[in-house]
Design an enzyme around this catalytic site. Structure first.
Site, short mmCIF file in Angstrom:
data_model
loop_
_atom_site.label_atom_id
_atom_site.label_comp_id
_atom_site.label_asym_id
_atom_site.label_seq_id
_atom_site.Cartn_x
_atom_site.Cartn_y
_atom_site.Cartn_z
N ASP A 1 13.34 0.19 0.01
CA ASP A 1 13.21 1.84 0.48
C ASP A 1 14.07 1.95 1.34
O ASP A 1 14.77 0.98 1.87
CB ASP A 1 11.67 2.01 0.98
CG ASP A 1 11.26 3.04 1.34
OD1 ASP A 1 10.05 3.56 1.76
OD2 ASP A 1 11.93 4.09 0.82
N ASP B 1 4.11 0.65 -5.29
CA ASP B 1 4.13 -0.49 -4.21
C ASP B 1 3.02 0.08 -3.12
O ASP B 1 2.77 1.19 -2.80
CB ASP B 1 5.34 -0.36 -3.53
CG ASP B 1 5.60 0.66 -2.34
OD1 ASP B 1 5.69 1.97 -2.52
OD2 ASP B 1 5.21 -0.02 -1.19
N CYS C 1 -10.85 -14.47 -12.52
CA CYS C 1 -9.31 -14.60 -12.11
C CYS C 1 -8.79 -16.25 -12.41
O CYS C 1 -9.68 -17.12 -12.20
CB CYS C 1 -9.49 -14.36 -10.48
SG CYS C 1 -7.87 -14.25 -9.74
N CYS D 1 -6.28 -17.35 -10.56
CA CYS D 1 -5.49 -17.65 -9.37
C CYS D 1 -6.11 -19.04 -8.66
O CYS D 1 -7.11 -19.50 -9.01
CB CYS D 1 -5.58 -16.68 -8.37
SG CYS D 1 -6.82 -16.81 -7.09
N CYS E 1 -9.28 -18.90 -7.13
CA CYS E 1 -10.50 -18.69 -7.98
C CYS E 1 -10.66 -20.09 -8.81
O CYS E 1 -11.84 -20.12 -9.19
CB CYS E 1 -10.49 -17.40 -8.75
SG CYS E 1 -10.45 -15.83 -7.71
N HIS F 1 -4.90 -14.34 -4.21
CA HIS F 1 -5.59 -13.79 -5.16
C HIS F 1 -5.64 -12.19 -5.50
O HIS F 1 -5.60 -11.79 -6.51
CB HIS F 1 -7.27 -14.16 -4.63
CG HIS F 1 -8.21 -13.31 -5.32
ND1 HIS F 1 -8.61 -13.53 -6.55
CD2 HIS F 1 -8.63 -11.98 -4.95
CE1 HIS F 1 -9.66 -12.45 -7.06
NE2 HIS F 1 -9.67 -11.62 -5.93
N1 LIG Z 1 11.30 6.87 1.43
C1 LIG Z 1 10.11 7.23 1.33
N2 LIG Z 1 9.21 6.08 1.49
C2 LIG Z 1 7.64 6.28 1.40
C3 LIG Z 1 6.84 5.39 1.44
C4 LIG Z 1 5.59 5.51 1.55
N3 LIG Z 1 4.42 4.94 1.71
C5 LIG Z 1 3.57 5.89 2.08
N4 LIG Z 1 2.09 5.52 2.01
C6 LIG Z 1 1.82 4.00 2.39
C7 LIG Z 1 0.61 4.35 3.32
C8 LIG Z 1 -0.06 3.19 3.52
C9 LIG Z 1 0.04 2.49 4.92
C10 LIG Z 1 -0.79 1.26 5.13
C11 LIG Z 1 -1.75 0.88 4.29
C12 LIG Z 1 -2.47 -0.40 4.61
C13 LIG Z 1 -3.89 0.12 5.03
O1 LIG Z 1 -4.74 -0.78 5.30
C14 LIG Z 1 -1.79 1.59 2.77
C15 LIG Z 1 -1.05 2.83 2.57
N5 LIG Z 1 3.86 7.16 1.71
C16 LIG Z 1 5.01 6.98 1.59
C17 LIG Z 1 6.12 8.03 1.29
C18 LIG Z 1 7.47 7.63 1.25
C19 LIG Z 1 8.44 8.97 1.11
O2 LIG Z 1 8.30 9.93 1.05
N6 LIG Z 1 9.97 8.46 1.15
ZN LIG Z 2 -8.39 -15.20 -7.75
#
Ligand SMILES: Nc1nc2cc3nc(NCCc4ccc(CCO)cc4)[nH]c3cc2c(=O)[nH]1
Ligand SMILES: [Zn+2]
Length: 373
Positions: free
Chosen positions: A93, A267, A305, A307, A310, A336
């Site tokens: 990223d 991701d 699973c 893994c 498991c 896991h």
């Molecule tokens: N360059 C670029 N990178 C991004 C990464 C991102 N990641 C997200 N969301 C992730 C949010 C996210 C953060 C933490 C957790 C764990 C919670 O327990 C889960 C999801 N939205 C995103 C948007 C962009 C984006 O426009 N541009």
């Molecule tokens: Zn497992």
């Protein structure tokens, strides 16, 4: 074998696609989930363990790696593949999102962003050119454009101005990108949850021309319904033979619904972060393994699973490890959770190939609604 970077369709089911992503560092079946390896490690996992879960491609972060150990140091040591001993493709990223969500004291201007390191407070600057150069120094297989991800909710005019700045930055990123066979640069579609702004962004990026396209600006608290409706307004406009990557997503239900809406790559930190906080993903939802009800449960986390957790251990053992704050707890449960995410993607992919995605999706949703075993 031609090493040109390309996505090749294998099968389709409506807007859902199964195919192969060919890169300089190997071929990955899609749809694919990329484990997050922010600072050059998938936390609590060896790269052999990551491989054993079925992962094909991992994600790294420009923001974190430029601060520590530094991009020039990674370049001098042979690049990120050598550094972390991961021979497969790596997507990095570009840093904008991490600066806005992590870096304290940051200042955004039309040319880039100035910020202080969250590690030692040192001053840094990222521009489209600098981010692209850093990802080149890391030898990323897939380089992401430097963009701005606006916080939601925001007025359409604010979203429009931010998106148009990101499109100007995308052109500068493309200029700075060093084209190499089997390597790629992805444009990042912005535009919030406004269909016309999303369409304008797709037109701008396809006009520049990239090897793939990411849908950014989502998974920032807009909720699943708005995320899906934005996908409905966006993915049909992306050239069919271009890979599509939805950034930061998501839960198993998010992944299924997004594949159904034409997304190929994902991701998310959820499976790895949950693995460190005793939250287990299963075919029937998630479990909090610190809960006392698991203390004497001799069954595996999941009967489906393969893994290490498991096949060798019980829920009671994982419960004990987390209660005792033992390092093996996060290791086994991260393993896991990643294995579950990879099994989920493999199952969805097979269903698309076999023409049974609709039935498979209904079965998955019915399972997720069921009580734990
Ligand atoms: N360059 C670029 N990178 C991004 C990464 C991102 N990641 C997200 N969301 C992730 C949010 C996210 C953060 C933490 C957790 C764990 C919670 O327990 C889960 C999801 N939205 C995103 C948007 C962009 C984006 O426009 N541009
Ligand atoms: Zn497992």
């Amino acid at each position: 074998m031609s090493t040109s970077f390309r996505w090749v369709e294998q099968a389709r089911s409506g807007r859902a696609r199964a195919g192969h992503l060919h890169t300089a560092h190997g071929t990955v079946p899609t749809p694919t989930f990329m484990p997050v390896g922010t600072v050059g490690t998938v936390k609590a996992m060896t790269m052999d363990a990551v491989r054993s879960t079925g992962a094909g491609i991992v994600l790294g972060n420009t923001y974190h790696l430029m601060l520590r150990p530094g991009a020039e140091r990674v370049r001098a040591l042979g690049g990120l593949h050598r550094f972390m001993d991961w021979p497969g493709p790596i997507l990095t990223d570009s840093g904008g999102f991490q600066v806005m969500s992590l870096g304290p004291l940051r200042k955004l201007d039309q040319d880039g962003v100035t910020f202080s390191s969250h590690i030692d407070g040192s001053k840094h600057r990222l521009t489209p050119e600098r981010s692209t150069d850093i990802q080149h120094a890391l030898d990323a297989t897939i380089t992401m454009c430097f963009d701005e991800c606006p916080a939601l909710p925001a007025a359409p005019e604010v979203i429009a101005q931010s998106m148009r700045m990101s499109m100007r930055w995308a052109a500068r990123c493309r200029e700075a990108f060093v084209q190499r066979p089997g390597y790629a640069q992805y444009g990042i579609i912005q535009g919030g949850t406004e269909p016309e702004l999303r369409a304008e962004s797709v037109r701008a990026l396809t006009g520049i021309g990239f090897e793939g396209y990411a849908i950014g600006g989502l998974a920032v608290g807009e909720g699943q319904e708005l995320m899906f409706s934005t996908l409905d307004a966006t993915t049909p406009l992306i050239p069919w033979d271009s890979p599509r990557y939805l950034m930061g997503v998501g839960t198993p239900d998010d992944l299924l619904g997004s594949v159904e809406r034409g997304v190929d790559m994902f991701d998310c930190v959820m499976p790895t972060r949950a693995g460190r906080t005793a939250r287990a993903y299963t075919e029937r939802g998630t479990l909090n393994l610190r809960n006392a009800r698991h203390a004497v449960d001799s069954r595996p986390i999941s009967p489906h699973c393969d893994c290490l957790a498991c096949t060798r251990h019980s829920r009671a053992y994982l419960h004990h490890l987390f209660r005792a704050n033992e390092i093996l707890g996060p290791m086994l449960l991260t393993w896991h959770n990643l294995a579950y995410y990879q099994r989920l993607m493999r199952g969805i992919r097979s269903a698309i190939v076999e023409g049974s995605l609709e039935a498979h999706a209904a079965w998955l949703r019915a399972q997720w609604a069921m009580e734990d075993w």
